[in-house]
Design a protein around this motif. Structure first.
Motif, PDB file in Angstrom:
ATOM      1  N   LEU A 103      -0.807 -31.732  -8.972  1.00  0.00           N
ATOM      2  CA  LEU A 103      -1.137 -32.760  -7.994  1.00  0.00           C
ATOM      3  C   LEU A 103      -2.553 -32.520  -7.500  1.00  0.00           C
ATOM      4  O   LEU A 103      -2.983 -31.374  -7.330  1.00  0.00           O
ATOM      5  CB  LEU A 103      -0.163 -32.737  -6.817  1.00  0.00           C
ATOM      6  CG  LEU A 103       1.276 -33.173  -7.100  1.00  0.00           C
ATOM      7  CD1 LEU A 103       2.071 -33.207  -5.809  1.00  0.00           C
ATOM      8  CD2 LEU A 103       1.321 -34.522  -7.788  1.00  0.00           C
ATOM      9  N   SER A 106      -6.880 -37.131  -8.131  1.00  0.00           N
ATOM     10  CA  SER A 106      -7.273 -37.960  -9.266  1.00  0.00           C
ATOM     11  C   SER A 106      -6.059 -38.138 -10.168  1.00  0.00           C
ATOM     12  O   SER A 106      -5.033 -37.463 -10.005  1.00  0.00           O
ATOM     13  CB  SER A 106      -8.418 -37.308 -10.059  1.00  0.00           C
ATOM     14  OG  SER A 106      -8.028 -36.050 -10.583  1.00  0.00           O
ATOM     15  N   THR A 107      -6.184 -39.048 -11.114  1.00  0.00           N
ATOM     16  CA  THR A 107      -5.126 -39.288 -12.097  1.00  0.00           C
ATOM     17  C   THR A 107      -5.736 -39.185 -13.485  1.00  0.00           C
ATOM     18  O   THR A 107      -6.784 -39.792 -13.750  1.00  0.00           O
ATOM     19  CB  THR A 107      -4.497 -40.677 -11.907  1.00  0.00           C
ATOM     20  OG1 THR A 107      -3.875 -40.734 -10.616  1.00  0.00           O
ATOM     21  CG2 THR A 107      -3.442 -40.945 -12.975  1.00  0.00           C
ATOM     22  N   PRO A 146      -2.297 -32.399 -17.164  1.00  0.00           N
ATOM     23  CA  PRO A 146      -2.181 -33.698 -16.487  1.00  0.00           C
ATOM     24  C   PRO A 146      -2.161 -33.530 -14.977  1.00  0.00           C
ATOM     25  O   PRO A 146      -1.597 -32.570 -14.455  1.00  0.00           O
ATOM     26  CB  PRO A 146      -0.837 -34.232 -17.009  1.00  0.00           C
ATOM     27  CG  PRO A 146      -0.067 -33.023 -17.409  1.00  0.00           C
ATOM     28  CD  PRO A 146      -1.070 -32.026 -17.891  1.00  0.00           C
ATOM     29  N   GLN A 148      -1.901 -35.927 -11.176  1.00  0.00           N
ATOM     30  CA  GLN A 148      -1.686 -37.206 -10.505  1.00  0.00           C
ATOM     31  C   GLN A 148      -1.801 -37.017  -9.000  1.00  0.00           C
ATOM     32  O   GLN A 148      -1.731 -35.894  -8.484  1.00  0.00           O
ATOM     33  CB  GLN A 148      -0.307 -37.791 -10.848  1.00  0.00           C
ATOM     34  CG  GLN A 148      -0.183 -38.274 -12.281  1.00  0.00           C
ATOM     35  CD  GLN A 148       0.997 -39.211 -12.458  1.00  0.00           C
ATOM     36  OE1 GLN A 148       1.215 -40.128 -11.669  1.00  0.00           O
ATOM     37  NE2 GLN A 148       1.759 -38.997 -13.515  1.00  0.00           N
ATOM     38  N   ARG A 149      -1.977 -38.130  -8.309  1.00  0.00           N
ATOM     39  CA  ARG A 149      -1.980 -38.121  -6.855  1.00  0.00           C
ATOM     40  C   ARG A 149      -0.547 -38.286  -6.366  1.00  0.00           C
ATOM     41  O   ARG A 149       0.227 -39.062  -6.946  1.00  0.00           O
ATOM     42  CB  ARG A 149      -2.848 -39.265  -6.322  1.00  0.00           C
ATOM     43  CG  ARG A 149      -4.300 -39.180  -6.750  1.00  0.00           C
ATOM     44  CD  ARG A 149      -5.053 -40.495  -6.557  1.00  0.00           C
ATOM     45  NE  ARG A 149      -5.214 -40.839  -5.147  1.00  0.00           N
ATOM     46  CZ  ARG A 149      -4.613 -41.846  -4.545  1.00  0.00           C
ATOM     47  NH1 ARG A 149      -3.787 -42.648  -5.220  1.00  0.00           N
ATOM     48  NH2 ARG A 149      -4.828 -42.081  -3.278  1.00  0.00           N
ATOM     49  N   ASP A 152       0.591 -41.776  -5.794  1.00  0.00           N
ATOM     50  CA  ASP A 152       0.958 -42.599  -6.944  1.00  0.00           C
ATOM     51  C   ASP A 152       2.360 -42.300  -7.462  1.00  0.00           C
ATOM     52  O   ASP A 152       2.822 -42.939  -8.409  1.00  0.00           O
ATOM     53  CB  ASP A 152      -0.047 -42.390  -8.085  1.00  0.00           C
ATOM     54  CG  ASP A 152      -1.443 -42.862  -7.699  1.00  0.00           C
ATOM     55  OD1 ASP A 152      -1.548 -43.792  -6.885  1.00  0.00           O
ATOM     56  OD2 ASP A 152      -2.426 -42.293  -8.218  1.00  0.00           O
ATOM     57  N   LEU A 153       3.032 -41.335  -6.842  1.00  0.00           N
ATOM     58  CA  LEU A 153       4.356 -40.914  -7.316  1.00  0.00           C
ATOM     59  C   LEU A 153       5.460 -41.227  -6.319  1.00  0.00           C
ATOM     60  O   LEU A 153       6.583 -40.762  -6.465  1.00  0.00           O
ATOM     61  CB  LEU A 153       4.355 -39.401  -7.596  1.00  0.00           C
ATOM     62  CG  LEU A 153       3.467 -38.934  -8.746  1.00  0.00           C
ATOM     63  CD1 LEU A 153       3.407 -37.406  -8.754  1.00  0.00           C
ATOM     64  CD2 LEU A 153       3.991 -39.444 -10.082  1.00  0.00           C
ATOM     65  N   GLY A 179      -5.211 -36.532  -2.077  1.00  0.00           N
ATOM     66  CA  GLY A 179      -4.466 -37.451  -2.925  1.00  0.00           C
ATOM     67  C   GLY A 179      -3.126 -37.856  -2.349  1.00  0.00           C
ATOM     68  O   GLY A 179      -2.309 -38.474  -3.036  1.00  0.00           O
TER      69      GLY A 179
END
Length: 246
Positions: A103, A106-107, A146, A148-149, A152-153, A179
């Protein structure tokens, strides 16, 4: 003598928590995580969800399941060689979801330093100071993982109140929070490790993190764990915060 005292004290807390010495031999068992959560329990009687960022082999998740059996745990671990161990060690826990990603703010893909001592792996490079004090952290290699923020989840991570966001990401905590700006409105407690000296290149130290978290609307509760050098210098501390007005 100091090490013997710390081990004896840790074992006392482990037993006081209701966990048997036999459980110490279980895969993923951790005295350090048990100590931290034992201390958290003094301030947080119940949790509905735990977001475990930097899960490693499941040490925190296993201890959290003992102290907060009603909480759903969301564990994030990006290292491809460690993630299967996390899955294996937590396979018997009820109410856990695991994610093979980091986490951050950015994505996409993130350059990451995979350390021979997996606990020291980070998006930031280990500092010369840490390599000198903890030689086992001196070797790492770059990989891409990988990322992600958290924002976004939110369709996957269910925020059942009260919610604890735990971060053990070796100096990358501020990026995780950046994020999660929208998510923080539903997060009640923060638990994260912060440094007083640069253990990682470019990491924000205690003062910066404390001020940043206060600006986000959280107030300090207490320290719940710490790391000392052989000379008894406090290098890092695990800090607990709560959202104001809860």
């Amino acid at each position: 003598m100091n090490m013997l005292f710390k081990i004896t004290n840790a074992l006392k807390v482990f037993l006081a928590s209701g966990r048997s010495l036999r459980s110490l031999s279980e895969k993923g068992a951790s005295v350090a995580s048990t100590l931290i959560l034992h201390n958290c329990r003094h301030y947080i009687p119940v949790l509905g969800a735990i977001i475990d960022v930097g899960a490693n082999q499941g040490q925190f998740a296993i201890a959290a399941n003992h102290f907060y059996p009603g909480a759903h745990i969301h564990s994030f671990e990006p290292l491809p060689e460690v993630y299967p161990i996390l899955q294996h060690n937590t396979r018997r826990l009820n109410g856990i979801s695991t994610y093979n990603m980091a986490l951050g703010n950015s994505t996409g893909m993130l350059e990451f330093y995979s350390n021979t001592y997996s606990h020291a792996s980070s998006a930031l490079n280990v500092s010369a100071l840490q390599k000198n004090m903890l030689p086992k952290t001196a070797t790492s290699h770059r990989i891409e993982i990988p990322v992600q923020r958290l924002d976004d989840l939110r369709h996957k991570v269910i925020f059942t109140s009260p919610v604890l966001l735990k971060m053990d990401v070796q100096g990358f905590e501020k990026e995780v929070l950046k994020g999660a700006m929208a998510s923080l409105q539903q997060i009640d407690y923060l638990l994260f490790e912060t440094s007083f000296v640069h253990m990682y290149e470019g990491e924000p130290l205690f003062d910066e993190m404390h001020d940043f978290v206060k600006e986000l609307g959280f107030e300090f509760i207490a320290p719940v764990g710490f790391l000392q050098s052989d000379k008894l210098q406090i290098l890092q501390m695990d800090l607990l915060y709560k959202r104001k007005n809860i």
